[in-house]
Design a protein around this motif. Structure first.
Motif, mmCIF file in Angstrom:
data_model
loop_
_atom_site.group_PDB
_atom_site.id
_atom_site.type_symbol
_atom_site.label_atom_id
_atom_site.label_comp_id
_atom_site.label_asym_id
_atom_site.label_seq_id
_atom_site.Cartn_x
_atom_site.Cartn_y
_atom_site.Cartn_z
ATOM 1 N N THR A 81 0.808 -1.219 0.000
ATOM 2 C CA THR A 81 0.000 0.000 0.000
ATOM 3 C C THR A 81 0.847 1.277 0.000
ATOM 4 O O THR A 81 0.304 2.365 -0.175
ATOM 5 C CB THR A 81 -0.926 0.047 1.234
ATOM 6 N N ARG A 85 -0.309 5.098 -1.063
ATOM 7 C CA ARG A 85 -0.488 6.038 0.033
ATOM 8 C C ARG A 85 0.401 7.259 -0.152
ATOM 9 O O ARG A 85 -0.003 8.392 0.123
ATOM 10 C CB ARG A 85 -0.200 5.353 1.376
ATOM 11 N N GLN A 88 -1.216 9.473 -2.796
ATOM 12 C CA GLN A 88 -2.291 10.296 -2.232
ATOM 13 C C GLN A 88 -1.721 11.453 -1.427
ATOM 14 O O GLN A 88 -2.260 12.570 -1.447
ATOM 15 C CB GLN A 88 -3.207 9.435 -1.356
#
Length: 248
Positions: A81, A85, A88
């Protein structure tokens, strides 16, 4: 409807565009209606799409180079992830750029704001170990010294299999405009289960050269010794990375 191209594929809605998988193929379409690849490039109705694509592409380049810059702190760590992440995070920092026109907003301008810096500092690299050490620690930019006090090895949270903990510290300089970087590293510190002191320090000889944002970064990793070989325990809370301090 158009196929997504590149090394990063999205899911969800960004800038009025739906990103999804169709029969296993990464696909994009305007929210509420279809469009063609040609329309994306030329249609007046697709201006916002082109603006979002331009900003997203720039953030993707920041993400790629930033991960290369901090590679020494992530060696051996597996987290599927982290890439998304970080993406973002950089998109949110880009949104802090209030001086550039839509489509030209960038991370370099966003992180020059107090909100952008705060978002960068607050990012949690390793969710399973969000707080690296149960003690007070910080970096003195004048003394070039990371100091930890009120340290108790019994409260560190050694995994059952771990033989010792290794602390890796360094200062990275990253230019969010040119995407260039440099770093200096301190000598690693090894702490075993019998560590008796309530404090420790790690120091760097100098700050890295170049231009850009400076940030002090700390890695905590646990190892198991088996027959004279040390094996990294990268799962669960056995690994942690944190930006300790930022200096523009």
């Amino acid at each position: 409807m158009a196929k997504q191209k590149g090394v990063v594929f999205l899911e969800g809605t960004i800038g009025g565009v739906n990103f999804y998988y169709r029969k296993g193929v990464p696909t994009a379409r305007a929210a509420g209606g279809g469009f063609t690849k040609k329309a994306i490039k030329t249609s007046a109705n697709m201006v916002r799409v082109r603006e979002s694509n331009s900003e997203f592409g720039k953030c993707a380049q920041v993400n790629k180079n930033f991960k290369q810059a901090i590679r020494p702190f992530l060696l051996g760590y597996k987290d599927g992830t982290l890439h998304s992440r970080l993406m973002q995070l950089f998109l949110k920092i880009k949104d802090c750029d209030i001086n550039s026109a839509r489509g030209a907003r960038c991370v370099a301008e966003g992180i020059s704001t107090s909100v952008g810096v705060q978002r960068f500092k607050a990012f949690v690299f390793t969710p399973k170990r969000p707080v690296l050490l149960p003690c007070s620690y910080g970096f003195d930019w004048d003394a070039l010294l990371l100091s930890a006090t009120h340290f108790d090895v019994q409260t560190v949270g050694f995994p059952k299999e771990a033989s010792f903990m290794e602390l890796v510290f360094g200062v990275v300089r990253f230019d969010f405009q040119t995407l260039t970087y440099s770093l200096v590293m301190a000598a690693p510190l090894v702490i075993d289960r019998e560590y008796a002191s309530n404090s420790f320090t790690l120091s760097v000889a100098a700050l890295p050269g170049g231009t850009g944002v400076l940030f002090a970064m700390l890695r905590v990793a646990f190892y198991q010794e088996v027959n004279g070989e040390n094996y990294l325990l990268a799962g669960g809370n056995a690994f942690g990375v944190e930006v300790v301090s930022v200096k523009e």
